[in-house]
Scaffold this motif. Structure first.
Motif, PDB file in Angstrom:
ATOM      1  N   LEU A 130       0.808  -1.221   0.000  1.00  0.00           N
ATOM      2  CA  LEU A 130       0.000   0.000   0.000  1.00  0.00           C
ATOM      3  C   LEU A 130       0.843   1.272   0.000  1.00  0.00           C
ATOM      4  N   ASP A 131       2.116   1.146   0.295  1.00  0.00           N
ATOM      5  CA  ASP A 131       3.001   2.300   0.277  1.00  0.00           C
ATOM      6  C   ASP A 131       3.630   2.407  -1.114  1.00  0.00           C
ATOM      7  N   PRO A 132       3.468   3.520  -1.807  1.00  0.00           N
ATOM      8  CA  PRO A 132       3.988   3.619  -3.185  1.00  0.00           C
ATOM      9  C   PRO A 132       5.484   3.339  -3.300  1.00  0.00           C
ATOM     10  N   LEU A 133       6.256   3.828  -2.335  1.00  0.00           N
ATOM     11  CA  LEU A 133       7.702   3.605  -2.406  1.00  0.00           C
ATOM     12  C   LEU A 133       8.041   2.129  -2.199  1.00  0.00           C
ATOM     13  N   PHE A 134       7.418   1.509  -1.216  1.00  0.00           N
ATOM     14  CA  PHE A 134       7.673   0.087  -0.962  1.00  0.00           C
ATOM     15  C   PHE A 134       7.159  -0.777  -2.109  1.00  0.00           C
ATOM     16  N   ALA A 135       6.036  -0.375  -2.702  1.00  0.00           N
ATOM     17  CA  ALA A 135       5.492  -1.147  -3.826  1.00  0.00           C
ATOM     18  C   ALA A 135       6.460  -1.129  -5.007  1.00  0.00           C
ATOM     19  N   ALA A 136       7.128  -0.004  -5.190  1.00  0.00           N
ATOM     20  CA  ALA A 136       8.096   0.103  -6.283  1.00  0.00           C
ATOM     21  C   ALA A 136       9.423  -0.567  -5.938  1.00  0.00           C
ATOM     22  N   LEU A 137       9.755  -0.551  -4.636  1.00  0.00           N
ATOM     23  CA  LEU A 137      11.044  -1.104  -4.182  1.00  0.00           C
ATOM     24  C   LEU A 137      10.803  -2.028  -2.982  1.00  0.00           C
ATOM     25  N   PRO A 138      10.292  -3.232  -3.206  1.00  0.00           N
ATOM     26  CA  PRO A 138       9.974  -4.130  -2.088  1.00  0.00           C
ATOM     27  C   PRO A 138      11.174  -4.470  -1.209  1.00  0.00           C
ATOM     28  N   ASP A 139      12.378  -4.443  -1.774  1.00  0.00           N
ATOM     29  CA  ASP A 139      13.582  -4.775  -1.014  1.00  0.00           C
ATOM     30  C   ASP A 139      14.213  -3.559  -0.330  1.00  0.00           C
ATOM     31  N   LYS A 140      13.543  -2.418  -0.402  1.00  0.00           N
ATOM     32  CA  LYS A 140      14.100  -1.211   0.213  1.00  0.00           C
ATOM     33  C   LYS A 140      14.321  -1.420   1.708  1.00  0.00           C
ATOM     34  N   MET A 141      15.513  -1.102   2.188  1.00  0.00           N
ATOM     35  CA  MET A 141      15.808  -1.181   3.608  1.00  0.00           C
ATOM     36  C   MET A 141      15.218   0.037   4.315  1.00  0.00           C
ATOM     37  N   LEU A 142      14.438  -0.183   5.353  1.00  0.00           N
ATOM     38  CA  LEU A 142      13.791   0.928   6.038  1.00  0.00           C
ATOM     39  C   LEU A 142      14.809   1.826   6.723  1.00  0.00           C
ATOM     40  N   ASP A 143      14.619   3.144   6.547  1.00  0.00           N
ATOM     41  CA  ASP A 143      15.455   4.129   7.220  1.00  0.00           C
ATOM     42  C   ASP A 143      14.561   5.071   8.023  1.00  0.00           C
ATOM     43  N   THR A 144      15.156   6.060   8.648  1.00  0.00           N
ATOM     44  CA  THR A 144      14.377   6.948   9.515  1.00  0.00           C
ATOM     45  C   THR A 144      13.351   7.756   8.726  1.00  0.00           C
ATOM     46  N   ASP A 145      13.657   8.096   7.476  1.00  0.00           N
ATOM     47  CA  ASP A 145      12.677   8.812   6.654  1.00  0.00           C
ATOM     48  C   ASP A 145      11.428   7.964   6.430  1.00  0.00           C
ATOM     49  N   ASP A 146      11.606   6.660   6.263  1.00  0.00           N
ATOM     50  CA  ASP A 146      10.459   5.769   6.101  1.00  0.00           C
ATOM     51  C   ASP A 146       9.604   5.770   7.362  1.00  0.00           C
ATOM     52  N   PHE A 147      10.234   5.792   8.524  1.00  0.00           N
ATOM     53  CA  PHE A 147       9.481   5.822   9.778  1.00  0.00           C
ATOM     54  C   PHE A 147       8.664   7.100   9.893  1.00  0.00           C
ATOM     55  N   VAL A 148       9.249   8.212   9.484  1.00  0.00           N
ATOM     56  CA  VAL A 148       8.508   9.476   9.518  1.00  0.00           C
ATOM     57  C   VAL A 148       7.301   9.382   8.592  1.00  0.00           C
ATOM     58  N   ARG A 149       7.494   8.855   7.408  1.00  0.00           N
ATOM     59  CA  ARG A 149       6.393   8.727   6.448  1.00  0.00           C
ATOM     60  C   ARG A 149       5.299   7.792   6.982  1.00  0.00           C
ATOM     61  N   LEU A 150       5.691   6.678   7.591  1.00  0.00           N
ATOM     62  CA  LEU A 150       4.707   5.740   8.132  1.00  0.00           C
ATOM     63  C   LEU A 150       3.942   6.349   9.309  1.00  0.00           C
ATOM     64  N   ALA A 151       4.619   7.148  10.118  1.00  0.00           N
ATOM     65  CA  ALA A 151       3.940   7.812  11.231  1.00  0.00           C
ATOM     66  C   ALA A 151       2.920   8.816  10.722  1.00  0.00           C
ATOM     67  N   LEU A 152       3.284   9.566   9.695  1.00  0.00           N
ATOM     68  CA  LEU A 152       2.342  10.535   9.125  1.00  0.00           C
ATOM     69  C   LEU A 152       1.161   9.829   8.469  1.00  0.00           C
ATOM     70  N   GLU A 153       1.432   8.700   7.818  1.00  0.00           N
ATOM     71  CA  GLU A 153       0.347   7.907   7.225  1.00  0.00           C
ATOM     72  C   GLU A 153      -0.597   7.402   8.303  1.00  0.00           C
ATOM     73  N   CYS A 154      -0.036   7.010   9.442  1.00  0.00           N
ATOM     74  CA  CYS A 154      -0.862   6.523  10.547  1.00  0.00           C
ATOM     75  C   CYS A 154      -1.762   7.633  11.080  1.00  0.00           C
ATOM     76  N   ARG A 155      -1.209   8.835  11.231  1.00  0.00           N
ATOM     77  CA  ARG A 155      -2.027   9.954  11.702  1.00  0.00           C
ATOM     78  C   ARG A 155      -3.155  10.248  10.728  1.00  0.00           C
ATOM     79  N   GLN A 156      -2.845  10.238   9.443  1.00  0.00           N
ATOM     80  CA  GLN A 156      -3.885  10.497   8.446  1.00  0.00           C
ATOM     81  C   GLN A 156      -4.962   9.422   8.487  1.00  0.00           C
ATOM     82  N   ALA A 157      -4.552   8.151   8.623  1.00  0.00           N
ATOM     83  CA  ALA A 157      -5.520   7.062   8.650  1.00  0.00           C
ATOM     84  C   ALA A 157      -6.406   7.130   9.883  1.00  0.00           C
ATOM     85  N   ALA A 158      -5.841   7.585  10.997  1.00  0.00           N
ATOM     86  CA  ALA A 158      -6.617   7.667  12.242  1.00  0.00           C
ATOM     87  C   ALA A 158      -7.651   8.776  12.187  1.00  0.00           C
TER      88      ALA A 158
END
Length: 238
Positions: A159-187
């Motif tokens: 469901l994440d456009p970046l992960f969908a394009a790069l399934p093997d992408k190693m998660l970094d701190t920028d990814d955590f920020v993006r996932l946190a913002l996605e969580c706030r929006q979903a809530a």
């Protein structure tokens, strides 16, 4: 430091936990903290959670057998309410009864989504299920996901456009920020929103947590770092 203080939950009566990486552990840690304060605590879910083992202070109640929520919410006790649904799991309180349950407890805590036991997740259109009247939503992310491929450690990574394009992408701190913002929006809003960066058990992860928190602060989101691996939880406000 107290969990409720680190997560800015002081004064919050109803709290939803969503995300991944230790929601249930955090749920019961918050419940225990409130119980020790002599408060009346009710725990449930808007989706599914495992049915807990009863103790001298934690009691499970089948919702169909509860006529009055105030009768099971006692000072210094934790009441868990739900309906067994197989595989040792329970569903939560029926939506029509949520308001009465919230009013009966001093502290009302619930899990609002699932994560298949993975440390991070993306939300689909049906979750999290945050009930009306909820004061604060806590987004939980597990730092054990850092440096690991998205497709291995992220629930619904597609469901994440970046992960969908790069399934093997190693998660970094920028990814955590993006996932946190996605969580706030979903809530959704107007709930207060705070982030718990769990599984923070090394100096390197603590440095990463501080970096994530500094970026989220720009978006008006406060963070705490936690680790529940030891005998006592490690809690840091960021």
């Amino acid at each position: 430091m107290r969990l409720s203080d680190a997560l800015h939950l002081t004064g919050a009566q109803s709290v939803a936990l969503c995300g991944a990486g230790g929601k249930t552990t955090l749920l019961y840690a918050l419940a225990e903290e409130a119980r020790r304060d002599g408060r009346r605590v009710l725990v449930t879910t808007s989706t599914h959670i495992l049915q807990p083992e009863e103790t001298g202070v934690l009691h499970f109640f089948h919702e169909e057998q509860v006529d009055d929520f105030s009768s099971i919410c006692l000072p210094g006790q934790i009441a868990v309410v739900g309906t067994p649904c197989g595989q040792k799991k329970i569903t939560g309180i029926a939506p029509m009864n949520v308001d009465a349950a919230m009013q009966a407890a001093d502290v009302f805590l619930y899990e609002a989504d699932g994560s298949k036991r993975l440390p991070v997740k993306c939300h689909n259109a049906t979750e999290p299920v945050v009930w009306f009247g909820t004061d604060t939503v806590v987004g939980v992310l597990g730092l054990s996901a850092l440096g690991k491929p998205a497709q291995d450690i992220c629930h619904r990574w597609q469901l994440d456009p970046l992960f969908a394009a790069l399934p093997d992408k190693m998660l970094d701190t920028d990814d955590f920020v993006r996932l946190a913002l996605e969580c706030r929006q979903a809530a959704g809003y107007p709930h207060n929103f705070t982030v718990c960066l769990n599984q923070c058990d090394t100096d390197g992860l603590r440095d990463a947590a501080r970096e994530i928190a500094s970026q989220l602060a720009i978006h008006g989101i406060s963070c705490a770092a936690t680790c529940f691996a030891g005998a006592q939880p490690e809690i840091t406000a960021l």
